[in-house]
Scaffold this active site. Structure first.
Site, mmCIF file in Angstrom:
data_model
loop_
_atom_site.group_PDB
_atom_site.id
_atom_site.type_symbol
_atom_site.label_atom_id
_atom_site.label_comp_id
_atom_site.label_asym_id
_atom_site.label_seq_id
_atom_site.Cartn_x
_atom_site.Cartn_y
_atom_site.Cartn_z
ATOM 1 N N ASP A 242 0.632 -0.953 0.107
ATOM 2 C CA ASP A 242 0.310 -0.307 0.271
ATOM 3 C C ASP A 242 0.578 0.975 0.194
ATOM 4 O O ASP A 242 2.095 1.175 0.753
ATOM 5 C CB ASP A 242 -1.194 -0.109 1.043
ATOM 6 C CG ASP A 242 -2.202 0.876 1.015
ATOM 7 O OD1 ASP A 242 -3.500 0.459 0.369
ATOM 8 O OD2 ASP A 242 -2.465 1.984 1.262
ATOM 9 N N ASP B 58 4.020 2.847 -3.745
ATOM 10 C CA ASP B 58 4.068 4.255 -4.925
ATOM 11 C C ASP B 58 3.838 3.173 -6.037
ATOM 12 O O ASP B 58 4.682 2.748 -6.846
ATOM 13 C CB ASP B 58 4.083 5.224 -5.290
ATOM 14 C CG ASP B 58 3.137 5.861 -6.423
ATOM 15 O OD1 ASP B 58 2.312 5.094 -6.928
ATOM 16 O OD2 ASP B 58 3.626 7.161 -6.325
ATOM 17 N N ASN C 138 -4.999 -4.157 -7.357
ATOM 18 C CA ASN C 138 -6.012 -4.124 -6.702
ATOM 19 C C ASN C 138 -5.938 -2.358 -7.045
ATOM 20 O O ASN C 138 -7.227 -1.564 -6.529
ATOM 21 C CB ASN C 138 -6.649 -4.753 -5.759
ATOM 22 C CG ASN C 138 -7.185 -4.101 -4.567
ATOM 23 O OD1 ASN C 138 -9.121 -4.231 -5.581
ATOM 24 N ND2 ASN C 138 -7.131 -3.097 -3.616
ATOM 25 N N TYR D 21 -11.121 7.483 -15.622
ATOM 26 C CA TYR D 21 -11.043 6.038 -14.904
ATOM 27 C C TYR D 21 -12.296 5.233 -15.990
ATOM 28 O O TYR D 21 -11.831 4.076 -15.641
ATOM 29 C CB TYR D 21 -12.628 6.916 -13.535
ATOM 30 C CG TYR D 21 -13.275 5.343 -12.680
ATOM 31 C CD1 TYR D 21 -11.972 5.211 -11.582
ATOM 32 C CD2 TYR D 21 -13.723 4.317 -12.773
ATOM 33 C CE1 TYR D 21 -12.280 4.199 -10.846
ATOM 34 C CE2 TYR D 21 -14.265 3.118 -12.294
ATOM 35 C CZ TYR D 21 -13.314 3.024 -10.697
ATOM 36 O OH TYR D 21 -13.408 1.899 -10.166
ATOM 37 N N LYS E 124 -10.033 1.837 -16.461
ATOM 38 C CA LYS E 124 -10.899 0.255 -16.018
ATOM 39 C C LYS E 124 -11.066 -0.204 -17.450
ATOM 40 O O LYS E 124 -10.936 -1.394 -17.705
ATOM 41 C CB LYS E 124 -11.583 0.739 -15.635
ATOM 42 C CG LYS E 124 -11.871 1.169 -13.756
ATOM 43 C CD LYS E 124 -10.777 0.045 -13.091
ATOM 44 C CE LYS E 124 -10.962 0.608 -11.880
ATOM 45 N NZ LYS E 124 -9.752 0.172 -11.607
ATOM 46 N N THR F 263 -17.079 2.017 0.056
ATOM 47 C CA THR F 263 -15.105 1.299 0.830
ATOM 48 C C THR F 263 -14.064 3.489 0.881
ATOM 49 O O THR F 263 -15.100 3.967 0.340
ATOM 50 C CB THR F 263 -14.410 0.646 -0.375
ATOM 51 O OG1 THR F 263 -14.230 1.622 -1.630
ATOM 52 C CG2 THR F 263 -14.993 -0.712 -1.141
#
Length: 289
Positions: free
Chosen positions: A38, A66, A93, A173, A177, A208
């Site tokens: 992370d 990163d 992820n 985005y 994706k 989330t």
């Protein structure tokens, strides 16, 4: 439902919160070892410590990385193979929500404003960062023997239904994706006969920390959120001895489906698409058929 073999190792980016955190907990519960990768190194270390304390043994390690920085991701993978010797699953992820890439459209003030460089952070993290993770995963799998579940390794990418559907408010985005979905389908074909699978899970909005909590309020009120447990159930389908490959498992509220690849005009374009793959592989010196 497929499950990992005890002791198999999973490397998860963006694992200190949200879907990644839930994934790590699920995999440890199945007897696996996990790497909490992370950007927030402190949160990653804290979560790994919590998992280890609960298990009474070392089941998790953390790395600060990163995902947009190749060297940091490389160091994370090297640390993992040094500690656990192999990596069976890589979950690409890590991601962020849309950021304004251009100022809002306003012809009345446009002439008084300078032309600005676009903010490509969303694409850098959601596409380039995931591709760095994928590149390290696939090269790591290539260098190791077949594991207890019968594979060199499995790559699972977190995508989104916006990989199929456009969004006027989230162009970067959606673009990132969509890139992940088509990369997944292409890589799955290349690695199909190499004991490596490549798949994706593509949920609609999940509650989330990816966005401010205020964003989720109207979705909660209208029951338009996807349940995180249902999302985890889709990840499970790729684990263990599962032979699924090239799949985009999609979730929207209580609906789950395998999103099909676009075949419009494929009959016309297929021969040229197949031939260009063969010719380019020859040019690259790759003997894959």
């Amino acid at each position: 439902m497929p499950a990992i073999s005890r002791g198999e190792v999973s490397y998860i980016t963006g694992a200190a919160s949200g879907i990644g955190r839930a994934l790590a907990s699920m995999l440890v519960d199945q007897g696996g070892l996990v790497v909490i990768a992370d950007l927030n190194g402190e949160a990653a270390a804290k979560f790994a410590a919590e998992l280890n304390e609960k298990a009474g043994s070392v089941v998790a390690i953390s790395v600060k990385a990163d995902t947009t920085v190749w060297e940091e991701q490389l160091a994370g993978f090297q640390h993992t193979t040094s500690k656990f010797k192999r990596i069976d699953y890589v979950f690409a992820n890590a991601g962020i929500a849309e950021r304004p890439w251009l100022p809002p459209f306003d012809p009345e003030t446009a002439a008084t404003r300078p032309l600005v460089k676009p903010d490509l952070a969303t694409a850098n993290i959601n596409l380039t960062g995931q591709l760095y993770t994928a590149a390290l995963a696939l090269q790591t799998f290539e260098r190791q023997e077949i594991g207890p579940s019968g594979f060199r390794g499995k790559l699972i990418l977190t995508a989104s239904v916006f990989g199929y559907f456009p969004s006027k408010a989230m162009p970067l985005y959606a673009a990132s994706k969509a890139g992940i979905i088509n990369f997944m389908r292409s890589a799955a074909q290349y690695y199909a006969a190499k004991n490596i699978t490549v798949n994706s899970v593509a949920p609609n909005l999940v509650d989330t920390p990816i966005a401010p909590d205020t964003l989720f309020i109207p979705f909660r009120e209208r029951k338009l959120l996807s349940d995180i447990q249902l999302v985890l159930d889709q990840f499970k389908k790729f684990l263990g001895e599962s032979t699924l490959n090239g799949q985009a498992l999609s979730i929207s509220q209580d609906n789950v489906w395998v999103h099909p690849a676009d075949t419009h005009m494929l009959e016309v374009n297929g021969p040229a698409c197949d031939l260009i793959s063969m010719e380019i592989l020859k040019i690259f010196g790759d003997k894959t058929q």
